[in-house]
Design a protein around this motif. Structure first.
Motif, PDB file in Angstrom:
ATOM      1  N   LYS A  38      50.541  19.059  24.870  1.00 47.95           N
ATOM      2  CA  LYS A  38      51.297  20.200  25.376  1.00 47.95           C
ATOM      3  C   LYS A  38      50.475  20.900  26.433  1.00 47.95           C
ATOM      4  O   LYS A  38      49.296  21.201  26.227  1.00 47.95           O
ATOM      5  CB  LYS A  38      51.618  21.192  24.242  1.00 47.95           C
ATOM      6  N   ALA A  39      51.105  21.146  27.593  1.00 49.35           N
ATOM      7  CA  ALA A  39      50.431  21.833  28.694  1.00 49.35           C
ATOM      8  C   ALA A  39      51.244  23.042  29.127  1.00 49.35           C
ATOM      9  O   ALA A  39      52.474  23.052  29.054  1.00 49.35           O
ATOM     10  CB  ALA A  39      50.242  20.877  29.872  1.00 49.35           C
ATOM     11  N   PHE A  40      50.538  24.070  29.549  1.00 53.49           N
ATOM     12  CA  PHE A  40      51.160  25.269  30.106  1.00 53.49           C
ATOM     13  C   PHE A  40      50.524  25.522  31.468  1.00 53.49           C
ATOM     14  O   PHE A  40      49.300  25.656  31.569  1.00 53.49           O
ATOM     15  CB  PHE A  40      50.935  26.481  29.199  1.00 53.49           C
ATOM     16  N   GLY A  41      51.356  25.576  32.494  1.00 49.86           N
ATOM     17  CA  GLY A  41      50.831  25.839  33.834  1.00 49.86           C
ATOM     18  C   GLY A  41      49.791  24.834  34.285  1.00 49.86           C
ATOM     19  O   GLY A  41      48.827  25.176  34.978  1.00 49.86           O
ATOM     20  N   ARG A  43      47.612  23.367  32.429  1.00 56.63           N
ATOM     21  CA  ARG A  43      46.451  23.316  31.521  1.00 56.63           C
ATOM     22  C   ARG A  43      46.876  22.713  30.197  1.00 56.63           C
ATOM     23  O   ARG A  43      47.770  23.225  29.523  1.00 56.63           O
ATOM     24  CB  ARG A  43      45.886  24.712  31.304  1.00 56.63           C
ATOM     25  N   LYS A  44      46.203  21.630  29.808  1.00 48.37           N
ATOM     26  CA  LYS A  44      46.494  20.999  28.530  1.00 48.37           C
ATOM     27  C   LYS A  44      45.903  21.823  27.400  1.00 48.37           C
ATOM     28  O   LYS A  44      44.690  22.027  27.343  1.00 48.37           O
ATOM     29  CB  LYS A  44      45.924  19.579  28.485  1.00 48.37           C
ATOM     30  N   VAL A  45      46.772  22.288  26.516  1.00 39.02           N
ATOM     31  CA  VAL A  45      46.324  23.030  25.336  1.00 39.02           C
ATOM     32  C   VAL A  45      46.117  22.061  24.167  1.00 39.02           C
ATOM     33  O   VAL A  45      45.134  22.162  23.434  1.00 39.02           O
ATOM     34  CB  VAL A  45      47.337  24.134  24.975  1.00 39.02           C
ATOM     35  N   GLY A  68      44.427  27.086  21.239  1.00 38.24           N
ATOM     36  CA  GLY A  68      45.717  26.479  20.935  1.00 38.24           C
ATOM     37  C   GLY A  68      46.067  26.390  19.463  1.00 38.24           C
ATOM     38  O   GLY A  68      46.962  25.636  19.076  1.00 38.24           O
ATOM     39  N   VAL A  71      49.565  27.543  18.942  1.00 36.57           N
ATOM     40  CA  VAL A  71      50.425  26.536  19.580  1.00 36.57           C
ATOM     41  C   VAL A  71      50.596  25.343  18.640  1.00 36.57           C
ATOM     42  O   VAL A  71      51.692  24.794  18.510  1.00 36.57           O
ATOM     43  CB  VAL A  71      49.822  26.083  20.928  1.00 36.57           C
ATOM     44  N   HIS A  75      54.142  23.903  16.969  1.00 31.35           N
ATOM     45  CA  HIS A  75      54.609  22.519  17.044  1.00 31.35           C
ATOM     46  C   HIS A  75      54.950  21.983  15.659  1.00 31.35           C
ATOM     47  O   HIS A  75      55.940  21.258  15.489  1.00 31.35           O
ATOM     48  CB  HIS A  75      53.533  21.631  17.693  1.00 31.35           C
ATOM     49  N   LEU A  80      57.991  24.852  19.209  1.00 27.39           N
ATOM     50  CA  LEU A  80      57.649  24.275  20.503  1.00 27.39           C
ATOM     51  C   LEU A  80      57.838  22.770  20.433  1.00 27.39           C
ATOM     52  O   LEU A  80      57.543  22.144  19.419  1.00 27.39           O
ATOM     53  CB  LEU A  80      56.193  24.580  20.881  1.00 27.39           C
ATOM     54  N   ASP A  83      55.131  17.893  24.960  1.00 21.86           N
ATOM     55  CA  ASP A  83      55.426  17.174  26.199  1.00 21.86           C
ATOM     56  C   ASP A  83      55.459  15.675  25.936  1.00 21.86           C
ATOM     57  O   ASP A  83      56.213  14.934  26.568  1.00 21.86           O
ATOM     58  CB  ASP A  83      54.369  17.493  27.265  1.00 21.86           C
TER      59      ASP A  83
END
Length: 279
Positions: A38-41, A43-45, A68, A71, A75, A80, A83
C-alpha cells in the motif's frame, strides 16, 4: 509447490516454540496477509508484507510512529484495500467476495480504537449496545443482560447510565473494550489501547485484555508502543519497519534477542529511529 499464502503461513508457523500457541497441523490461519502493498502519495507504507495469525493467538505489532501500524489494522479489517497482494479472513479473500459478504465477514471483528472512540451523547449502555441494536434481533432484556456481562468482563460493573464524560481515560478505554466484544467477535483488534495513560492504569488494561483473552479465546492483533503491555498480552511480538514484518517471536525471545533493531525497542534506543529515517 507451495502457494504464496501457504509460504507466508509456514514461514511464521515455523517460528513457534514450545509453550506458544500454535495452529493445529493443516489448520489455516484466521488472518493471512500475503505480499500486501500500500502506497500513499508515492510512498510505500506496506511493501509486500506477509503475516499469518492462527486461531486463538495474540500478536502484538510494534513500530515507530508513522511506520504504518494503523494502516495494517485497516487492511486486516477491510477499511483499506491493498494496491496489491491478498488479505484473507477465515480462508476468504476479502476483496474477491461481494460487498454484502464482506460486511458479513467484518462482523467477525471487534475493534477497540485509540482513546475509546465512544459516542459522547450516549450513555455507557447505549454505546455498548449500539452494535447489538443494529445487527441483532435481541430483545431489550437480552441487550441489558449482554451489556452488564460485557461491563463485568472489563471490571466496570454497574456504570451503564454514566456518560463518557463522567469516566476517566482508563475507564473509557475499558468501555471501548466492552463495546468491541458485545457481538461476541472471533477476532479482536486493539489500536494503541494504553496510549496516554499512566503506568498503573496501563497495567490494569493489560490485565483486562489478558482476562478477555482467557474467557473468549479470540484471535488478537494489537498495535502498541507499550513494551510492558506487549509482553503481558502477546503470544508473539513483531516489528513493523520499512513496510514489512520483522523479528516475529515469543515475548521472552524478543526481550533477549541481540538483534540491534529489537534491542532498540527494548532499551528505547533512538538509533533505531535514525536508521528508519535514513532508509
Amino acid at each position: 509447490m507451495a502457494t504464496p499464502r501457504e509460504s507466508a503461513f509456514h514461514t511464521i508457523s515455523g517460528l513457534f516454540r514450545p509453550g506458544r500457541k500454535a495452529a493445529a497441523v493443516g489448520e489455516k490461519p484466521v488472518l493471512c496477509l500475503t505480499k500486501v502493498t500500500k502506497a500513499f502519495g508515492g510512498r510505500k507504507v506496506l511493501d509486500e508484507l506477509d503475516l499469518a495469525v492462527p486461531k486463538g493467538q495474540s500478536l502484538v505489532v510494534l513500530g515507530l510512529s508513522g511506520t504504518g501500524k494503523s494502516v495494517l489494522l485497516k487492511h486486516i479489517i477491510g477499511l483499506l484495500r491493498p494496491d496489491s497482494g491478498t488479505v484473507e479472513i477465515c480462508g476468504q479473500n476479502l476483496w474477491k467476495i461481494s460487498g454484502p459478504k464482506r460486511d458479513q465477514l467484518r462482523k467477525k471483528f471487534g475493534m477497540s480504537f485509540q482513546e475509546g472512540a465512544l459516542f459522547d451523547s450516549m450513555s455507557v449502555a447505549e454505546n455498548i449496545s449500539f452494535g447489538l441494536r443494529r445487527h441483532t434481533k435481541m430483545k431489550e432484556p437480552e441487550i441489558k443482560a449482554r451489556v452488564a456481562e460485557c461491563l463485568e468482563m472489563v471490571r466496570l460493573p454497574g456504570i451503564e447510565e454514566k456518560r463518557p464524560s463522567d469516566l476517566s481515560g482508563g475507564m473509557r478505554r475499558r468501555v471501548g473494550f466492552a463495546r468491541s466484544i458485545a457481538l461476541k467477535p472471533e477476532i479482536l483488534l486493539f489500536d494503541e489501547p494504553t496510549t496516554g495513560l499512566d503506568s498503573i492504569t496501563s497495567d490494569v488494561l493489560a490485565k483486562v485484555i489478558v482476562e478477555m483473552k482467557k474467557r473468549l479465546n479470540p484471535t488478537m492483533v494489537t498495535i502498541t508502543h507499550d513494551l510492558k503491555v506487549a509482553f503481558e498480552i502477546a503470544d508473539r511480538v513483531a516489528v513493523l519497519s520499512n513496510g514489512k514484518i520483522h523479528h516475529d517471536m515469543p515475548p521472552a525471545e524478543f526481550e533477549k534477542s541481540d538483534d540491534p533493531e529489537v534491542q532498540a525497542f527494548v532499551r528505547g534506543d533512538s538509533t533505531l529511529e535514525k536508521a528508519e529515517v535514513a532508509s
